[in-house]
Design an enzyme around this catalytic site. Structure first.
Site, short mmCIF file in Angstrom:
data_model
loop_
_atom_site.label_atom_id
_atom_site.label_comp_id
_atom_site.label_asym_id
_atom_site.label_seq_id
_atom_site.Cartn_x
_atom_site.Cartn_y
_atom_site.Cartn_z
N LYS A 1 21.15 19.66 6.04
CA LYS A 1 21.68 21.36 6.10
C LYS A 1 21.88 21.82 7.63
CE LYS A 1 23.23 22.13 2.47
NZ LYS A 1 22.81 21.39 0.92
C1 LIG Z 1 22.86 21.35 -0.45
C2 LIG Z 1 23.66 21.90 -1.59
C3 LIG Z 1 23.03 22.85 -3.03
C4 LIG Z 1 22.10 21.91 -3.05
O1 LIG Z 1 20.78 22.56 -2.56
P1 LIG Z 1 19.24 21.61 -2.50
O2 LIG Z 1 18.33 22.36 -1.59
O3 LIG Z 1 19.95 20.04 -2.11
O4 LIG Z 1 18.87 21.70 -4.63
C5 LIG Z 1 23.95 23.49 -3.54
N1 LIG Z 1 24.99 23.45 -3.09
C6 LIG Z 1 25.99 22.91 -2.29
C7 LIG Z 1 27.68 23.20 -2.54
C8 LIG Z 1 24.98 22.48 -1.46
O5 LIG Z 1 25.79 21.18 -0.58
#
Ligand SMILES: *Cc1c(COP(=O)(O)O)cnc(C)c1O
Length: 387
Positions: free
Chosen positions: A217
């Site tokens: 992210k």
């Molecule tokens: C990355 C992501 C998540 C989940 O996050 P994690 O921290 O990896 O569990 C949920 N929704 C979307 C749209 C994402 O891109």
């Protein structure tokens, strides 16, 4: 446009003539090591610690939300939000077919059933027009004021729009529609930290907003998540059930409801604080890259996805729309072979074995995007960071 030209341009942007160029890598250029060592020296590495509290304060400052709760990851933050919104066994939750699988998984983990409604082509997020059309045609409001799906007889308890790749969805319209149908809005803002819609941070329009700090992210703390809300009761409940629902007491163990061990450890929070300090610089850096991409693709047969005039995107993952599916596949094949990492958008949720039985309205826009969208390298470029 010839794929070779695009690959050459990406190599030029990353000043990488031959080596592998990843889609998105983390960058640790601030206080990460210092804060991490702090937590080890303090021995507070787990779910109690100063950085967890500081992280929550920083998330409030950044998003403008009144309350922020540190969570172990984005999926857990979504799952907990379902529970907080009262999504129970057999309830339905409206979301978009074009999303990362975690959005639909969180619904299922709470015992709910996803219902898929189309996205807009320009935002790639839930379409208010499609939402209104679905609710008008498919639902009634019962005597208790609940929105009921006429086909399945189930209660539609929540709606989860997702801000795809950091581009804000038309969230104010979505919230207005859901309000009229007595549906709670949970924003999946996992990808949109640093993105604003009409001047307000994404994640703060619904009753709950969730964020992710996973390794890929915009900012990361290894693994991490957050819930934001302006509702004090909801915030208190979130903190309570994310920490095993324990009643505070000097030594006794009493728990008053089903709880979760979903609190972010202090180790991760230390990393998160150091990364959040650099959020503005990261987003600025990513916007410069996005601008260069936009100019490069201008006037070609490939559309570079830009922000709407009333929103500011973090350009988490830069996005191009190829003219057709064949060209999408050719570009994916060539770029990855040439060690420039590119990825197609997700396979639609309604095609996955565990969600293929779920109800969905017309999803023409999601299908159109699925066939054409490719993400291209989007990491922060350290050489161009303002120090
Ligand atoms: C990355 C992501 C998540 C989940 O996050 P994690 O921290 O990896 O569990 C949920 N929704 C979307 C749209 C994402 O891109």
């Amino acid at each position: 446009m010839n794929p070779e030209r695009i690959i050459d341009f990406i190599r030029k942007m990353f000043q990488e003539a031959e080596g592998f160029i990843p889609l998105h890598t983390p960058y640790f250029g601030g206080n990460e090591k210092k804060y991490l060592l702090d937590t080890i020296d303090s021995t507070f590495v787990s779910s109690v610690g100063a950085y967890v509290t500081q992280f929550e304060k920083m998330m409030c400052d950044i998003t403008g939300a009144k309350y922020a709760i540190a969570i172990v990851n984005g999926t857990a933050a979504l799952h907990l939000s379902m529970v907080l919104a009262g999504v129970g066994y057999g309830d339905e939750v409206i979301t978009q077919p074009l999303t990362f699988v975690a959005t639909a998984n969180a619904v299922a983990q709470a015992g709910g059933v996803p219902v898929f409604v189309d996205v807009d082509r320009d935002t790639m997020g839930l379409s208010p027009t499609a939402l209104e059309a679905f609710l008008q045609a498919e639902t009634i409001i019962n005597a208790e004021g609940q929105c009921i799906n006429k086909t399945t007889g189930r209660h539609i308890a929540a709606c989860v729009p997702m801000h795809t790749f950091g581009f804000p969805a038309r969230i104010d319209e979505i919230v207005n529609i859901c309000h009229r149908y007595h549906i709670t809005v949970i924003e999946d803002a996992a990808e949109s930290l640093g993105s604003y819609y009409k001047g307000r941070h994404t994640g703060t329009f619904g009753m709950l907003g969730t964020f992710s700090f996973n390794g890929n992210k915009t900012v990361t703390c290894g693994g991490g998540g957050a819930i934001v809300t302006n509702d004090e009761t909801v915030a208190r409940h979130a903190k309570h059930i994310s920490t095993t629902a324990k009643i505070p007491h000097a030594y006794e163990f009493t728990h008053d409801e089903v709880g979760y061990n979903y609190r972010m450890p202090n180790l991760n929070a230390a990393l998160a604080c150091a990364q959040l300090e650099q959020l503005d610089a990261f987003v600025e850096n990513k916007r410069v890259l996005a601008n260069a991409y936009a100019q490069f693709f201008e006037g070609s047969d490939i559309q570079f996805v830009g922000e709407l005039s009333d929103s500011t995107a973090n350009y988490w993952l830069n996005t191009i729309i190829l003219p057709d599916h064949v060209q999408q596949q050719v570009f994916l094949e060539m770029s990855n072979m040439r060690r420039v990492m590119t990825r197609p958008i997700w396979k639609l949720m309604n095609r996955l074995p565990m969600y293929c039985h779920c109800q969905h309205g017309p999803i023409g826009n999601a299908e159109w995007l699925e066939a054409r969208v490719v993400n291209i390298p989007s990491s922060v470029r350290p050489n161009f960071l303002e120090k």
